[in-house]
Enzyme design. Structure first.
Site, PDB file in Angstrom:
ATOM      1  CG  LEU A  45      -2.189  -0.661   1.270  1.00  0.00           C
ATOM      2  CD1 LEU A  45      -2.861  -0.518   2.634  1.00  0.00           C
ATOM      3  CD2 LEU A  45      -3.107  -0.136   0.192  1.00  0.00           C
ATOM      4  CG  ASP A  46       0.884   3.834  -3.263  1.00  0.00           C
ATOM      5  OD1 ASP A  46       1.843   3.136  -3.609  1.00  0.00           O
ATOM      6  OD2 ASP A  46      -0.086   4.096  -4.000  1.00  0.00           O
ATOM      7  NE  ARG A  47       5.306   9.051   2.908  1.00  0.00           N
ATOM      8  CZ  ARG A  47       6.167  10.019   3.115  1.00  0.00           C
ATOM      9  NH1 ARG A  47       7.336   9.760   3.612  1.00  0.00           N
ATOM     10  NH2 ARG A  47       5.876  11.245   2.786  1.00  0.00           N
ATOM     11  CB  SER A  49      -2.912   3.971   0.286  1.00  0.00           C
ATOM     12  OG  SER A  49      -2.885   4.592  -0.976  1.00  0.00           O
TER      13      SER A  49
END
Length: 186
Positions: A45-47, A49
């Protein structure tokens, strides 16, 4: 026996146990929350998100969850800028063409604002620009895919929460908390 951890990743946390960023970096990582040896994220998961991140010590399970060839469905709750019309939603449903090629069709629907935890920092609020929430279900997981898809149809993502991956959901797990479960069939 395989271990499977369901973690509610807070906003701003990297989906890895160490930060290989710039020297002197103080970005939070998974090690701040999870002290379980031998488990690794199944996907990312992106930072910026939030939500469900699965961790396991089983390579086959990790591949089944993360590899696009297994088409594990992932459900996202997505706050977008503006109010997408039916043609924008339909474009997402049939698939859009991004720089790295066409996406698979997604299931998309407008939803009422979900009852989520407050985000820190809060999402910017602009009185003159409405926003709305979408539930988006995809079966692939390209880098920043949901964000790129919503931007492609003219509605940038303001907040993104992965709620479900395959059979597992965030239900009952607070941000920064995790729960270990026994994987089905293991």
């Amino acid at each position: 026996m395989a271990r499977l951890i369901l973690f509610n990743k807070p906003f701003g946390v990297l989906s890895q146990f160490t930060d290989k960023g710039t020297e002197g970096s103080v970005r939070p990582t998974l090690s701040r929350f999870i002290d379980v040896p031998g488990v690794y994220p199944a996907g990312r998961l992106d930072r910026d998100s939030e939500g469900l991140l699965l961790l396991t010590d089983d390579g086959r399970l990790q591949a089944r969850i993360a590899s696009p060839k297994f088409k594990t469905e992932k459900t996202y709750l997505c706050q977008v800028e503006g109010e997408p019309d039916e043609s924008a939603l339909e474009a997402l449903r049939v698939g859009v063409t991004l720089k790295d090629g066409p996406t698979r069709p997604a299931r998309v629907r407008r939803i009422d604002p979900p009852d989520l935890w407050p985000r820190d920092p809060p999402v910017r609020y602009r009185k003159s620009v409405p926003d709305c929430w979408l539930e988006i279900v995809i079966s692939e997981g390209r880098n920043r895919q949901v964000r790129r898809m919503t931007a492609h149809v003219g509605h940038p993502t303001l907040r993104l929460v992965r709620w479900r991956a395959g059979e597992w959901s965030l239900e009952g797990i607070a941000p920064g908390e995790w729960r270990e479960i026994r994987p089905a069939g293991r």
